[in-house]
Design an enzyme around this catalytic site. Sequence first.
Site, mmCIF file in Angstrom:
data_model
loop_
_atom_site.group_PDB
_atom_site.id
_atom_site.type_symbol
_atom_site.label_atom_id
_atom_site.label_comp_id
_atom_site.label_asym_id
_atom_site.label_seq_id
_atom_site.Cartn_x
_atom_site.Cartn_y
_atom_site.Cartn_z
ATOM 1 C CB CYS A 162 -0.954 0.090 1.029
ATOM 2 S SG CYS A 162 -1.742 -1.522 1.179
ATOM 3 C CG HIS A 287 -2.778 4.063 5.520
ATOM 4 N ND1 HIS A 287 -2.570 4.129 3.913
ATOM 5 C CD2 HIS A 287 -2.793 2.820 5.896
ATOM 6 C CE1 HIS A 287 -2.794 2.812 3.769
ATOM 7 N NE2 HIS A 287 -2.659 2.022 4.670
ATOM 8 C CD GLU A 298 -3.138 7.235 9.449
ATOM 9 O OE1 GLU A 298 -2.725 8.013 8.805
ATOM 10 O OE2 GLU A 298 -3.861 6.399 9.493
ATOM 11 C CE LYS A 316 -6.068 3.925 2.354
ATOM 12 N NZ LYS A 316 -5.304 4.975 2.614
ATOM 13 C CG HIS A 321 -6.692 0.354 1.240
ATOM 14 N ND1 HIS A 321 -5.578 0.961 0.491
ATOM 15 C CD2 HIS A 321 -5.959 -0.386 2.365
ATOM 16 C CE1 HIS A 321 -4.563 0.804 0.925
ATOM 17 N NE2 HIS A 321 -4.665 0.251 2.141
ATOM 18 C CG PHE A 383 0.207 -6.146 4.597
ATOM 19 C CD1 PHE A 383 -0.725 -5.409 5.511
ATOM 20 C CD2 PHE A 383 -0.372 -7.274 3.882
ATOM 21 C CE1 PHE A 383 -1.861 -5.690 5.604
ATOM 22 C CE2 PHE A 383 -1.736 -7.600 4.004
ATOM 23 C CZ PHE A 383 -2.481 -6.902 4.536
#
Length: 396
Positions: A162, A287, A298, A316, A321, A383
């Site tokens: 991502c 994010h 976050e 998002k 996403h 990830f």
Amino acid sequence: MSSRLTPCRLSTPALICSLGSDLASISSALFSGTRGFTHDDGFTPGRPLPLGRVLTDLPDTASWPAEHRSRNNQLLAAALEQLQPELEAFRLRQPQARIGVILGTSTSGIGETEIALRQRLEDQSWPTDFRYQRHEIGSPARFVAEWLQLPDAPAYTLSTACTSSARALASAYRMLAAGLCDAVIAGGADSLCGLTVNGFASLQALSDEPCQPFTRDRDGINLGEAAALFLVTKEPGGIQLAGYGETSDAYHISAPHPGGEGAIGAMQAALHMAQVPAAEIDYLNLHGTATRQNDAMEALAVDQVFGGALPCSSTKALTGHTLGACGALEAGFCWLSLHAGKLPPQVHDGPIDAEIPLLTYVGAAGAEPARPYHRAMSNSFAFGGNNIALLLERCE
């Protein structure tokens, strides 16, 4: 502090996503807080999901070489059509310019490989037009370089989940700073496919309803698809990429570090590179995936770096996403926000989670900043503890 590095100019972005296929449509949805989801079970039979599908017509692939016929490349071709005026104008200004291509993706042409594999399982033969090359991670950059007739261009694709397309923008900056190119076409694309939708479903990370970033009852992500491209140059003025910060905390294969160490480091590194104090950032694109762990991490990281007063939102909630495309797409949203002098609202239908640090979420559609608006930051986390923050600055 050390002397500031020269920022790079980001052209008007070329964007296509579930909010639209032109900047006027996308801006209207972005600043009004209009979600771009359809509900269908095409990838998950019997379980309809909100998906950020691109519903507009895409370029026809019939005349393309077989190795380029993928939905990812169709999305990129649609974005390239938007970028063409910027590119042509730059070539008139600098006819001898060396132009590179750096893209990010996580899916490449795997959706088409899924279709081919189904045929292989049914009748033991591959489709006659099947080419493994479209599946390779390098396919998007090769496609763009060939589309634009750049046979000798440095052209490569990054795949860091991502953060892929955000890292492509940072890599473009480095290519220009090293003098290897005079301009770089940078960004990325990802398309919906069975691997990603069912992969996230197996992780129990998908929500059956429109996602609710940072809310008390958030229960997972929605997936989407998009392409986003910029022409990145060393020219002055406009909206600049003034800084970036990249970290890798490698805490867990899929979960973020709970203390936000890598996220904090990325945001601080972007501020340091741009020689800008945290108090001078005017907006943060989070994010904000709407998973329990990401949002908690976050919120903690943002509170650590900025405190709770910085206006922020997760877009998002509007697009889903878009995985490898999200970094460049959301940098594009920051570009549009700086250009318009408006902030994208935080869209949610439930109460904000009181058990995580309270941030200042943009609450009103079409909200204007409370002070002069010069700088925006965009976070992308992936990830494996892969993190990046991009800092955009509007020059007068």
